[in-house]
Design a protein around this motif. Structure first.
Motif, PDB file in Angstrom:
ATOM      1  N   VAL A   1       0.841  -1.205   0.000  1.00  0.00           N
ATOM      2  CA  VAL A   1       0.000   0.000   0.000  1.00  0.00           C
ATOM      3  C   VAL A   1       0.876   1.255   0.000  1.00  0.00           C
ATOM      4  CG1 VAL A   1      -1.777   1.267   1.275  1.00  0.00           C
ATOM      5  CG2 VAL A   1      -1.844  -1.231   1.175  1.00  0.00           C
ATOM      6  N   TYR A   2       0.460   2.240  -0.778  1.00  0.00           N
ATOM      7  CA  TYR A   2       1.246   3.483  -0.839  1.00  0.00           C
ATOM      8  C   TYR A   2       0.334   4.662  -1.127  1.00  0.00           C
ATOM      9  CZ  TYR A   2       0.612   3.231  -5.859  1.00  0.00           C
ATOM     10  OH  TYR A   2       0.041   3.173  -7.105  1.00  0.00           O
ATOM     11  N   SER A   3       0.874   5.844  -0.886  1.00  0.00           N
ATOM     12  CA  SER A   3       0.220   7.074  -1.327  1.00  0.00           C
ATOM     13  C   SER A   3       1.290   8.107  -1.642  1.00  0.00           C
ATOM     14  CB  SER A   3      -0.706   7.632  -0.252  1.00  0.00           C
ATOM     15  OG  SER A   3      -1.153   8.923  -0.659  1.00  0.00           O
ATOM     16  N   PHE A   4       1.074   8.840  -2.733  1.00  0.00           N
ATOM     17  CA  PHE A   4       1.949   9.955  -3.094  1.00  0.00           C
ATOM     18  C   PHE A   4       1.276  11.295  -2.795  1.00  0.00           C
ATOM     19  CE2 PHE A   4       3.319   6.843  -6.521  1.00  0.00           C
ATOM     20  CZ  PHE A   4       4.474   6.475  -5.842  1.00  0.00           C
ATOM     21  N   SER A   5       0.120  11.288  -2.170  1.00  0.00           N
ATOM     22  CA  SER A   5      -0.635  12.529  -1.985  1.00  0.00           C
ATOM     23  C   SER A   5       0.087  13.478  -1.041  1.00  0.00           C
ATOM     24  CB  SER A   5      -2.022  12.214  -1.420  1.00  0.00           C
ATOM     25  OG  SER A   5      -2.707  11.366  -2.296  1.00  0.00           O
ATOM     26  N   PRO A   6       0.077  14.778  -1.350  1.00  0.00           N
ATOM     27  CA  PRO A   6       0.770  15.746  -0.482  1.00  0.00           C
ATOM     28  C   PRO A   6       0.289  15.677   0.974  1.00  0.00           C
ATOM     29  CG  PRO A   6       0.060  16.789  -2.517  1.00  0.00           C
ATOM     30  CD  PRO A   6      -0.538  15.410  -2.522  1.00  0.00           C
ATOM     31  N   ALA A   7      -0.976  15.338   1.193  1.00  0.00           N
ATOM     32  CA  ALA A   7      -1.490  15.288   2.557  1.00  0.00           C
ATOM     33  C   ALA A   7      -0.877  14.146   3.359  1.00  0.00           C
ATOM     34  CB  ALA A   7      -3.014  15.159   2.544  1.00  0.00           C
TER      35      ALA A   7
ATOM     36  N   VAL B   1      -0.930   4.159  10.488  1.00  0.00           N
ATOM     37  CA  VAL B   1      -0.417   5.351   9.808  1.00  0.00           C
ATOM     38  C   VAL B   1      -1.234   6.534  10.317  1.00  0.00           C
ATOM     39  CG1 VAL B   1      -0.052   6.480   7.577  1.00  0.00           C
ATOM     40  CG2 VAL B   1       0.161   3.991   7.772  1.00  0.00           C
ATOM     41  N   VAL B   2      -0.543   7.570  10.805  1.00  0.00           N
ATOM     42  CA  VAL B   2      -1.243   8.737  11.343  1.00  0.00           C
ATOM     43  C   VAL B   2      -1.380   9.792  10.243  1.00  0.00           C
ATOM     44  CG1 VAL B   2      -1.220  10.572  13.077  1.00  0.00           C
ATOM     45  CG2 VAL B   2      -0.364   8.272  13.655  1.00  0.00           C
ATOM     46  N   PHE B   3      -2.607  10.227  10.012  1.00  0.00           N
ATOM     47  CA  PHE B   3      -2.885  11.219   8.971  1.00  0.00           C
ATOM     48  C   PHE B   3      -2.992  12.580   9.647  1.00  0.00           C
ATOM     49  CE2 PHE B   3      -3.689   7.229   7.118  1.00  0.00           C
ATOM     50  CZ  PHE B   3      -3.383   7.369   5.774  1.00  0.00           C
ATOM     51  N   ASP B   4      -1.887  13.320   9.626  1.00  0.00           N
ATOM     52  CA  ASP B   4      -1.791  14.538  10.419  1.00  0.00           C
ATOM     53  C   ASP B   4      -1.940  15.819   9.623  1.00  0.00           C
ATOM     54  OD1 ASP B   4       0.532  14.032   9.097  1.00  0.00           O
ATOM     55  OD2 ASP B   4       1.730  13.679  10.912  1.00  0.00           O
ATOM     56  N   THR B   5      -2.291  15.705   8.355  1.00  0.00           N
ATOM     57  CA  THR B   5      -2.522  16.902   7.543  1.00  0.00           C
ATOM     58  C   THR B   5      -3.859  16.759   6.841  1.00  0.00           C
ATOM     59  OG1 THR B   5      -0.148  17.070   7.146  1.00  0.00           O
ATOM     60  CG2 THR B   5      -1.575  18.338   5.680  1.00  0.00           C
ATOM     61  N   ALA B   6      -4.652  17.821   6.878  1.00  0.00           N
ATOM     62  CA  ALA B   6      -5.960  17.769   6.211  1.00  0.00           C
ATOM     63  C   ALA B   6      -5.775  17.730   4.697  1.00  0.00           C
ATOM     64  CB  ALA B   6      -6.793  18.972   6.617  1.00  0.00           C
ATOM     65  N   GLY B   7      -6.666  17.048   4.031  1.00  0.00           N
ATOM     66  CA  GLY B   7      -6.609  16.955   2.567  1.00  0.00           C
ATOM     67  C   GLY B   7      -7.063  15.586   2.098  1.00  0.00           C
TER      68      GLY B   7
ATOM     69  N   VAL C   1      -4.899   9.669  -1.717  1.00  0.00           N
ATOM     70  CA  VAL C   1      -5.273   8.604  -2.656  1.00  0.00           C
ATOM     71  C   VAL C   1      -4.383   7.395  -2.383  1.00  0.00           C
ATOM     72  CG1 VAL C   1      -5.574   7.957  -5.074  1.00  0.00           C
ATOM     73  CG2 VAL C   1      -5.892  10.326  -4.371  1.00  0.00           C
ATOM     74  N   LEU C   2      -5.021   6.258  -2.172  1.00  0.00           N
ATOM     75  CA  LEU C   2      -4.289   5.027  -1.855  1.00  0.00           C
ATOM     76  C   LEU C   2      -4.139   4.143  -3.094  1.00  0.00           C
ATOM     77  CD1 LEU C   2      -6.338   4.009   1.312  1.00  0.00           C
ATOM     78  CD2 LEU C   2      -4.153   5.243   1.286  1.00  0.00           C
ATOM     79  N   GLY C   3      -3.041   3.428  -3.152  1.00  0.00           N
ATOM     80  CA  GLY C   3      -2.840   2.468  -4.230  1.00  0.00           C
ATOM     81  C   GLY C   3      -2.141   1.231  -3.701  1.00  0.00           C
ATOM     82  N   CYS C   4      -2.124   0.177  -4.525  1.00  0.00           N
ATOM     83  CA  CYS C   4      -1.367  -1.028  -4.204  1.00  0.00           C
ATOM     84  C   CYS C   4      -0.418  -1.275  -5.375  1.00  0.00           C
ATOM     85  CB  CYS C   4      -2.305  -2.224  -4.010  1.00  0.00           C
ATOM     86  SG  CYS C   4      -1.414  -3.804  -3.892  1.00  0.00           S
ATOM     87  N   ASN C   5       0.844  -1.449  -5.073  1.00  0.00           N
ATOM     88  CA  ASN C   5       1.816  -1.586  -6.168  1.00  0.00           C
ATOM     89  C   ASN C   5       1.770  -2.953  -6.835  1.00  0.00           C
ATOM     90  OD1 ASN C   5       3.628   0.163  -7.487  1.00  0.00           O
ATOM     91  ND2 ASN C   5       5.352  -1.130  -6.843  1.00  0.00           N
ATOM     92  N   ILE C   6       1.059  -3.893  -6.220  1.00  0.00           N
ATOM     93  CA  ILE C   6       0.926  -5.216  -6.829  1.00  0.00           C
ATOM     94  C   ILE C   6      -0.328  -5.264  -7.708  1.00  0.00           C
ATOM     95  CG2 ILE C   6       0.711  -7.697  -6.367  1.00  0.00           C
ATOM     96  CD1 ILE C   6       3.338  -6.447  -5.413  1.00  0.00           C
ATOM     97  N   HIS C   7      -1.395  -4.674  -7.206  1.00  0.00           N
ATOM     98  CA  HIS C   7      -2.673  -4.710  -7.918  1.00  0.00           C
ATOM     99  C   HIS C   7      -3.024  -3.277  -8.302  1.00  0.00           C
ATOM    100  CE1 HIS C   7      -2.525  -8.057  -4.963  1.00  0.00           C
ATOM    101  NE2 HIS C   7      -2.846  -8.755  -6.039  1.00  0.00           N
ATOM    102  N   ASP C   8      -2.637  -2.895  -9.511  1.00  0.00           N
ATOM    103  CA  ASP C   8      -2.750  -1.490  -9.912  1.00  0.00           C
ATOM    104  C   ASP C   8      -4.184  -0.964  -9.935  1.00  0.00           C
ATOM    105  OD1 ASP C   8      -0.088  -0.856 -10.125  1.00  0.00           O
ATOM    106  OD2 ASP C   8       0.068  -1.350 -12.252  1.00  0.00           O
ATOM    107  N   TRP C   9      -5.156  -1.868 -10.043  1.00  0.00           N
ATOM    108  CA  TRP C   9      -6.536  -1.390 -10.102  1.00  0.00           C
ATOM    109  C   TRP C   9      -7.043  -0.941  -8.736  1.00  0.00           C
ATOM    110  CZ3 TRP C   9      -5.478  -6.685 -10.634  1.00  0.00           C
ATOM    111  CH2 TRP C   9      -5.900  -7.486  -9.571  1.00  0.00           C
ATOM    112  N   MET C  10      -6.361  -1.354  -7.678  1.00  0.00           N
ATOM    113  CA  MET C  10      -6.844  -1.001  -6.334  1.00  0.00           C
ATOM    114  C   MET C  10      -6.664   0.491  -6.101  1.00  0.00           C
ATOM    115  SD  MET C  10      -5.475  -4.141  -3.937  1.00  0.00           S
ATOM    116  CE  MET C  10      -5.945  -3.378  -2.389  1.00  0.00           C
ATOM    117  N   VAL C  11      -7.731   1.157  -5.743  1.00  0.00           N
ATOM    118  CA  VAL C  11      -7.650   2.586  -5.422  1.00  0.00           C
ATOM    119  C   VAL C  11      -8.603   2.868  -4.261  1.00  0.00           C
ATOM    120  CG1 VAL C  11      -9.368   3.243  -7.169  1.00  0.00           C
ATOM    121  CG2 VAL C  11      -7.706   4.921  -6.396  1.00  0.00           C
ATOM    122  N   GLY C  12      -8.139   3.672  -3.344  1.00  0.00           N
ATOM    123  CA  GLY C  12      -8.961   4.065  -2.204  1.00  0.00           C
ATOM    124  C   GLY C  12      -8.698   5.535  -1.884  1.00  0.00           C
ATOM    125  N   TYR C  13      -9.618   6.137  -1.165  1.00  0.00           N
ATOM    126  CA  TYR C  13      -9.493   7.565  -0.859  1.00  0.00           C
ATOM    127  C   TYR C  13      -9.714   7.786   0.637  1.00  0.00           C
ATOM    128  CZ  TYR C  13     -10.263   7.871  -5.874  1.00  0.00           C
ATOM    129  OH  TYR C  13     -10.174   7.700  -7.227  1.00  0.00           O
TER     130      TYR C  13
END
Lengths: 216, 306
Positions: free
Chosen positions: A91-97, A113-119, A122-134
């Motif tokens: 699982v990864y994210s490149f989002s600025p937030a 994972v602590v989400f400490d910035t508002a915004g 976008v989540l992805g999986c590097n094995i299964h490219d179709w996986m997307v979450g927000y």
């Protein structure tokens, strides 16, 4: 008699102070169809925010999809990403937030994972490219996500003026353009409607493509 | 067959040992349970095709077209040893049943092994893959029976949310099982062929469900043209056999040639696990100065993945 009146006044005042209000949001697209998974956020117009105690959130991975696909959390919330598939995810994210990476794993990661910035994250999986979450990381504790009927209720609102906005993964245009000023000091329930223009969802395709190789 | 015997260089030595070894390795690996966290998959394709020049002939009188029902199934596993690498191993079975030319009816059993590497993290990073495949083809007409192997190297990149493109090279080799010479001194294995290809393909997601794909390729190598007796083709060929699939007076000739092909596919996603696919392709082969032939292939395929 004076004592009784004083007690009654106190009771009424106390009741008024405790009375909670709600915003009932209805979100439809430009064809009038209810929009699910839209995040509605109410921010006190005077900016005064008292953040409640944070609780962990969970974003699951089931059948090689993020579940739920759209999540709304309060800023500072720790999120756990359990993997309930019998294969590993990365699982990864490149989002600025929130930029982060959970290298290939099965089961439940040791640390949230602590989400400490508002915004929006976008989540992805590097094995299964179709996986997307927000993940919508809200600066305000007053938010809700629309159900299949396009409705969401932001409950337990102190009676104030709010700036209310809507976000959706396919929103065309800016979230700021959806802002509305909503006064909830008068009525216990305020209904607000939005009509959103949505883009097509173009994620990496999961379904197979049938090919036939010709002969030489 | 009334042709003049001509002395030619000896046929290229051909050996099916490589194909058999590859098939054995694939089947052995697949019979294992696969590594922990391997992801099993099962595919099925059902549909039909129409090829307007099955004989790969130039003269209109020799051209034969036909339609076939097709059914294919495969199963295997995918395993990711790291966050950027993936390996795939699969077993495949394929069948084709033609309406008129039953000698082309085919049952094929094979397998493939692939490795894919992503150069980084994300959906749009470049990737490279290499795939080895091997199969045994059993046609009703024995002359086409054989084992085939292919190696394919491909690099690609997602250029935008809805546009994916790749280029690659491939080499193929087919080992004919039966030697049925009709001319002394000339190989009777016209379907014993080899070739090298370059290709490029792209896929564009028009909507959430509709994908348009295109592929172009060029292949240099052996091709097989089936015609009635033809002196020019005979002189240019290095393997000849009777090809009764298309008639008692038809012969299959192996030639060196270059095939350029282009095809387009419309794929409609019925669900996350199924799609309906229509494709149309044109292939033009130039075997030597005077032999050029064109073939067109249309297919409809219902694809499932579990």
């Amino acid at each position: 008699m004076r004592t009784l009146l004083a007690l009654a006044l106190c009771a009424l005042t106390g009741h008024a102070a405790l009375a909670q209000h709600e915003i009932v949001a209805a979100v439809v697209d430009d064809k009038g169809k209810p929009v699910a998974d839209a995040v509605v956020v109410a921010v006190p117009a005077d900016g005064g925010l008292r953040l409640p105690t944070r609780r962990d959130a969970v974003i699951d991975q089931v059948d090689k999809e993020f579940t739920p696909k759209v999540n709304a959390i309060l800023v500072g919330t720790p999120v756990i990403f359990p993997n309930h598939d019998n294969v590993r995810h990365h699982v990864y994210s490149f989002s600025p937030a929130k930029r982060f990476e959970l290298p290939l794993y099965a089961g439940v990661p040791a640390q949230p994972v602590v989400f400490d910035t508002a915004g929006v994250v976008v989540l992805g999986c590097n094995i299964h490219d179709w996986m997307v979450g927000y993940i919508y990381v809200s600066e305000s504790p007053y938010f809700a996500k629309t159900r299949a009927d396009g409705k969401a209720v932001i409950a337990d609102l102190p009676p104030r003026n709010y700036v209310v906005r809507v976000w959706h993964p396919q929103l065309e245009g800016s979230e700021a353009a959806t802002k509305r000023n909503v006064d909830v000091t008068g009525k216990r329930r305020v209904d607000v409607e939005w009509t959103l223009k949505l883009k097509s969802e173009l994620r990496v395709r999961r379904s197979p493509v049938g090919e036939h190789n010709g002969h030489y | 067959m009334n042709v003049q015997p001509i002395l030619r260089p000896a046929c290229r030595p051909r050996d099916a040992a490589g194909a058999r070894a590859a098939a054995w390795v694939l089947s052995t690996l697949l019979c294992t349970a696969g590594p922990a966290y391997a992801e099993w998959f099962y595919d099925a394709h059902a549909g039909g095709l129409y090829d307007d020049n099955l004989t790969r002939a130039q003269q209109a009188a020799d051209v034969r077209g036909d339609g076939a029902a097709t059914l294919a199934a495969s199963g295997g596993w995918f395993y990711a040893p790291s966050g950027t690498d993936g390996t795939t191993l699969s077993l495949e079975a394929n069948s084709e049943a033609y309406a008129r030319f039953h000698g082309l009816n085919l049952i094929s059993i094979g397998g493939s092994a692939g490795y894919r590497h992503k150069f980084g993290l994300g959906r749009d990073v470049p990737w490279a893959s290499i795939i080895f495949s091997a199969a045994h083809d059993d046609f009703r007409g024995d002359i086409r029976d054989g084992d085939r192997i292919e190696a394919r190297l491909e690099v690609g990149k997602r250029l935008s949310d809805n546009f994916d493109a790749s280029v690659g090279i491939a080499t193929d080799r087919r080992f004919a099982s039966n030697d049925q010479p009709v001319v002394p001194g000339i190989s009777g294995k016209p379907f014993d062929i080899r070739g090298h290809s370059v290709f490029a393909r792209a896929a564009y997601d028009v909507t959430e469900r509709l994908q348009v794909g295109a592929r172009v390729s060029a292949r240099r190598g052996d091709v097989v043209s089936t015609t009635r007796q033809n002196l020019d083709i005979f002189l240019a060929s290095d393997a000849i056999a009777a090809d009764p699939t298309f008639g008692s007076d038809f012969y299959a000739y192996r030639l060196r040639g270059t095939t350029t092909a282009a095809d387009a596919t419309l794929s409609w996603a019925l669900s996350d696990r199924s799609s309906l696919n229509l494709s149309y392709g044109v292939a033009r082969t130039a075997a030597y100065d005077d032999l050029n032939y064109l073939s067109r292939l249309g297919t409809i395929v219902l694809a499932f993945r579990y």
